[in-house]
Design a protein around this motif. Structure first.
Motif, PDB file in Angstrom:
ATOM      1  N   ASN B 127     -26.766 -12.235   8.955  1.00 46.57           N
ATOM      2  CA  ASN B 127     -26.270 -10.981   8.372  1.00 46.57           C
ATOM      3  C   ASN B 127     -24.906 -10.583   8.902  1.00 46.57           C
ATOM      4  O   ASN B 127     -24.699  -9.424   9.271  1.00 46.57           O
ATOM      5  CB  ASN B 127     -27.223  -9.845   8.757  1.00 46.57           C
ATOM      6  CG  ASN B 127     -28.182  -9.535   7.656  1.00 46.57           C
ATOM      7  OD1 ASN B 127     -27.792  -9.511   6.492  1.00 46.57           O
ATOM      8  ND2 ASN B 127     -29.420  -9.324   8.024  1.00 46.57           N
ATOM      9  N   TYR B 150     -28.527 -17.093   8.924  1.00 52.14           N
ATOM     10  CA  TYR B 150     -29.053 -16.645   7.639  1.00 52.14           C
ATOM     11  C   TYR B 150     -28.274 -15.469   7.073  1.00 52.14           C
ATOM     12  O   TYR B 150     -27.582 -14.753   7.795  1.00 52.14           O
ATOM     13  CB  TYR B 150     -30.541 -16.285   7.769  1.00 52.14           C
ATOM     14  CG  TYR B 150     -30.837 -15.200   8.775  1.00 52.14           C
ATOM     15  CD1 TYR B 150     -31.211 -15.526  10.076  1.00 52.14           C
ATOM     16  CD2 TYR B 150     -30.749 -13.853   8.430  1.00 52.14           C
ATOM     17  CE1 TYR B 150     -31.475 -14.549  11.007  1.00 52.14           C
ATOM     18  CE2 TYR B 150     -31.006 -12.867   9.356  1.00 52.14           C
ATOM     19  CZ  TYR B 150     -31.378 -13.213  10.641  1.00 52.14           C
ATOM     20  OH  TYR B 150     -31.638 -12.238  11.563  1.00 52.14           O
ATOM     21  N   SER B 151     -28.401 -15.322   5.771  1.00 47.46           N
ATOM     22  CA  SER B 151     -27.846 -14.176   5.065  1.00 47.46           C
ATOM     23  C   SER B 151     -26.352 -13.979   5.332  1.00 47.46           C
ATOM     24  O   SER B 151     -25.917 -12.951   5.856  1.00 47.46           O
ATOM     25  CB  SER B 151     -28.636 -12.912   5.446  1.00 47.46           C
ATOM     26  OG  SER B 151     -28.422 -11.913   4.479  1.00 47.46           O
ATOM     27  N   TYR B 174     -31.105 -19.786   5.623  1.00 51.40           N
ATOM     28  CA  TYR B 174     -31.502 -19.222   4.342  1.00 51.40           C
ATOM     29  C   TYR B 174     -30.561 -18.114   3.897  1.00 51.40           C
ATOM     30  O   TYR B 174     -29.832 -17.543   4.695  1.00 51.40           O
ATOM     31  CB  TYR B 174     -32.952 -18.742   4.379  1.00 51.40           C
ATOM     32  CG  TYR B 174     -33.296 -17.638   5.357  1.00 51.40           C
ATOM     33  CD1 TYR B 174     -33.734 -17.938   6.639  1.00 51.40           C
ATOM     34  CD2 TYR B 174     -33.240 -16.299   4.985  1.00 51.40           C
ATOM     35  CE1 TYR B 174     -34.076 -16.943   7.543  1.00 51.40           C
ATOM     36  CE2 TYR B 174     -33.570 -15.288   5.871  1.00 51.40           C
ATOM     37  CZ  TYR B 174     -33.997 -15.620   7.146  1.00 51.40           C
ATOM     38  OH  TYR B 174     -34.335 -14.627   8.040  1.00 51.40           O
ATOM     39  N   LEU B 175     -30.576 -17.861   2.585  1.00 52.70           N
ATOM     40  CA  LEU B 175     -29.712 -16.836   1.984  1.00 52.70           C
ATOM     41  C   LEU B 175     -28.234 -17.088   2.286  1.00 52.70           C
ATOM     42  O   LEU B 175     -27.535 -16.279   2.902  1.00 52.70           O
ATOM     43  CB  LEU B 175     -30.129 -15.432   2.442  1.00 52.70           C
ATOM     44  CG  LEU B 175     -31.452 -14.924   1.826  1.00 52.70           C
ATOM     45  CD1 LEU B 175     -31.981 -13.721   2.585  1.00 52.70           C
ATOM     46  CD2 LEU B 175     -31.271 -14.590   0.353  1.00 52.70           C
ATOM     47  N   ARG B 196     -36.056 -22.814   7.665  1.00 50.35           N
ATOM     48  CA  ARG B 196     -35.923 -21.938   6.503  1.00 50.35           C
ATOM     49  C   ARG B 196     -34.557 -22.163   5.868  1.00 50.35           C
ATOM     50  O   ARG B 196     -33.551 -21.723   6.391  1.00 50.35           O
ATOM     51  CB  ARG B 196     -36.115 -20.476   6.926  1.00 50.35           C
ATOM     52  CG  ARG B 196     -37.563 -20.210   7.350  1.00 50.35           C
ATOM     53  CD  ARG B 196     -37.827 -18.788   7.769  1.00 50.35           C
ATOM     54  NE  ARG B 196     -37.377 -18.528   9.115  1.00 50.35           N
ATOM     55  CZ  ARG B 196     -37.997 -17.724   9.985  1.00 50.35           C
ATOM     56  NH1 ARG B 196     -39.108 -17.107   9.617  1.00 50.35           N
ATOM     57  NH2 ARG B 196     -37.492 -17.517  11.177  1.00 50.35           N
ATOM     58  N   ASN B 198     -34.272 -21.673   2.455  1.00 52.27           N
ATOM     59  CA  ASN B 198     -34.459 -21.109   1.122  1.00 52.27           C
ATOM     60  C   ASN B 198     -33.246 -20.321   0.650  1.00 52.27           C
ATOM     61  O   ASN B 198     -32.401 -19.909   1.438  1.00 52.27           O
ATOM     62  CB  ASN B 198     -35.711 -20.237   1.081  1.00 52.27           C
ATOM     63  CG  ASN B 198     -35.753 -19.179   2.173  1.00 52.27           C
ATOM     64  OD1 ASN B 198     -35.902 -19.520   3.346  1.00 52.27           O
ATOM     65  ND2 ASN B 198     -35.620 -17.924   1.808  1.00 52.27           N
ATOM     66  N   ASN B 199     -33.173 -20.155  -0.667  1.00 50.92           N
ATOM     67  CA  ASN B 199     -32.098 -19.368  -1.272  1.00 50.92           C
ATOM     68  C   ASN B 199     -30.706 -19.917  -0.953  1.00 50.92           C
ATOM     69  O   ASN B 199     -29.853 -19.242  -0.366  1.00 50.92           O
ATOM     70  CB  ASN B 199     -32.211 -17.886  -0.865  1.00 50.92           C
ATOM     71  CG  ASN B 199     -33.466 -17.254  -1.428  1.00 50.92           C
ATOM     72  OD1 ASN B 199     -34.534 -17.374  -0.828  1.00 50.92           O
ATOM     73  ND2 ASN B 199     -33.360 -16.619  -2.579  1.00 50.92           N
ATOM     74  N   ASP B 220     -39.610 -23.146   4.518  1.00 49.68           N
ATOM     75  CA  ASP B 220     -39.276 -22.476   3.266  1.00 49.68           C
ATOM     76  C   ASP B 220     -38.056 -23.143   2.660  1.00 49.68           C
ATOM     77  O   ASP B 220     -36.945 -23.035   3.190  1.00 49.68           O
ATOM     78  CB  ASP B 220     -39.033 -20.974   3.493  1.00 49.68           C
ATOM     79  CG  ASP B 220     -39.039 -20.198   2.184  1.00 49.68           C
ATOM     80  OD1 ASP B 220     -39.111 -18.957   2.229  1.00 49.68           O
ATOM     81  OD2 ASP B 220     -38.954 -20.834   1.119  1.00 49.68           O
TER      82      ASP B 220
END
Lengths: 189, 279
Positions: B127, B150-151, B174-175, B196, B198-199, B220
């Motif tokens: 983030n 992530y993100s 992810y993200l 993870r 994902n996305n 994921d």
């Protein structure tokens, strides 16, 4: 509500619906901290009473449901595997659950571990459970199950998985079906 | 003889004992060593022998060795690796402002955590509004346990060098906007518990090497562009369509589509027959 929480162990379960808030509820873990997709519901020994709640259908992403060592009663809802079809670890052991094992448990087709020991389940072990092709751990011990153990399950698991059910017969528990006073088959006259 | 000007050294000629190496470096130990064979720092020996081969006078050789040793201590591989990452990333929120490469190690940088030996064990940049790409040098963080990216808006591919991070427990990308394949080398991360990815826009197949990671608890790979058969052996016995969802070209028992040519899945949902009246 179907589930009762007399010990107040679920007071962290607020109605906060912001993303990720549910991940901080006691007994709940999420797939990742950015989203509210539930990974596991682990409420072992929380003193819970009541019945297995249909609200589990909102935990469709859950791969683990552990309600062991509570005081839950009633039956396993046949729709359980419609509510949480992707469950991998299902532990309902150590409660006061009754009734038959629903054959629909076979619809939880990703089950690796199924623990239903130490309840008061009755009736026969459904043959459909043999279709659970990922099942690696099975514990049905300490119930009131009876009848023949389905042969595929009997050969895949040891007698510890079935012990403490005086009416069960067939491999791997010692008594043969149809023999003696406990048998259900025809005797030779 | 060696001549003068080597105030930091008390080196004597040929084979006799060295009293000490340059102060503050503590790289050498007291031992007998020939002029060129500096056991305690092979790189320094290389520097020394190259200089000697070029006909440099002995005092120059020792000056070079001293400078080289000093540079080795100030340079920190892990700090360099992270600095390379910073150079590749666009950081509009200045989250990497504390990443000063002139420091002796990166352990005081924000979002970096080290162990008691000053080796990086966590990078926490989730983030952080970061753009840009990752760098292969991340594979040099040999004690890294948690890589949290992530993100963000990171693009490019997942470096296969991440497969060198054999202490990794959590890899969270992810993200983001990663493209390209999931590297086979990630199968070397035998301590990995959380993977993870994902996305993103990852493509290609899911490496079978991942099924050997028995520590894996959460996988994921959902919301990508992966294709081919989903493995279901080894650790992948624990993973269900949730881990693979929204990858339209994936097939196999972990999805809702059988792979072409494969036998059909187990029978449709079991509904017990309603009891019939017997005559």
């Amino acid at each position: 509500a179907d589930l009762r929480d007399p010990e107040g162990r679920l007071t962290s379960w607020t109605s906060n619906t912001s993303a990720g808030a549910v991940c901080d509820f006691s007994g709940i873990s999420c797939w990742n901290p950015q989203e509210s997709r539930i990974l596991a519901v682990s409420l072992s020994g929380f003193g819970l009473q009541g019945k297995i709640p249909p609200a589990l259908q909102y935990c469709r992403s859950a791969n683990t449901l552990d309600l062991s060592s509570n005081a839950l009663e009633g039956q396993i809802p046949p729709a359980l595997c419609d509510w949480i079809p992707f469950v991998v670890n299902l532990d309902l052991s150590g409660n006061r659950l009754t009734g038959p094992l629903p054959s629909e448990l076979a619809n939880c087709r990703f089950l690796n571990s199924l623990k239903l020991s130490d309840n008061a389940f009755s009736g026969q072990i459904p043959a459909s459970l043999a279709r659970l092709d990922r099942l690696k751990a099975l514990d049905l011990s300490g119930n009131r199950l009876e009848g023949q153990i389905p042969s595929q399950l009997g050969s895949a698991f040891s007698k510890d998985s079935f012990s403490g059910n005086s009416g069960l017969c067939g491999h791997p528990v010692s008594s043969r079906c149809g023999s003696g006073l406990g048998g259900t088959g025809l005797g030779i006259v | 003889g060696f001549g003068s000007g080597l105030r930091a050294e008390e080196i004597e000629a040929d084979g006799r004992r060295a009293k000490s190496c340059a102060p503050n470096l503590r790289l050498c130990r007291k031992k007998a060593w020939p002029l060129r064979g500096v056991e305690c720092a092979a790189a320094a020996a290389a520097v020394g022998s190259r200089a000697a081969a070029m006909g440099a006078p002995p005092w120059a050789i020792w000056a070079l060795l001293l400078l080289h040793q000093a540079a080795r201590v100030l340079a920190n591989t892990e700090g360099d690796a992270l600095h390379s990452l910073r150079t590749n990333l666009n950081d509009p929120n200045n989250v990497l402002q504390s990443w000063d490469p002139t420091l002796v190690n990166p352990c005081t940088w924000f979002h970096v955590t080290c162990n008691n030996d000053n080796s990086v064990i966590r990078v926490d940049l989730g983030n952080a509004a970061l753009f840009g790409t990752l760098v292969p040098q991340l594979g040099q963080l040999k004690n890294l346990q948690y890589l949290e990216l992530y993100s963000n808006n990171i693009t490019g591919t997942i470096p296969s060098e991440l497969g060198n991070l054999t202490n990794l427990i959590s890899l969270d990308l992810y993200l983001n906007n990663f493209t390209g394949p999931i590297p086979d080398s990630l199968g070397n991360l035998l301590k990995l518990r959380f993977l993870r990815l994902n996305n993103n826009s990852l493509s290609g197949t899911i490496p079978k090497s991942l099924t050997a990671i028995t520590a894996l608890q959460v996988l994921d790979l959902s919301n990508n562009k992966l294709s081919g058969e989903v493995p279901s052996t080894g650790s992948f016995s624990l993973f269900t369509p949730i881990s693979f969802g929204n990858n339209p070209a994936l097939c196999g028992p972990g999805t809702s589509k059988p792979c072409p040519g494969a036998p059909p899945f187990s029978p449709p949902p079991y509904n017990p027959p309603t009891p019939e009246q017997s005559p």
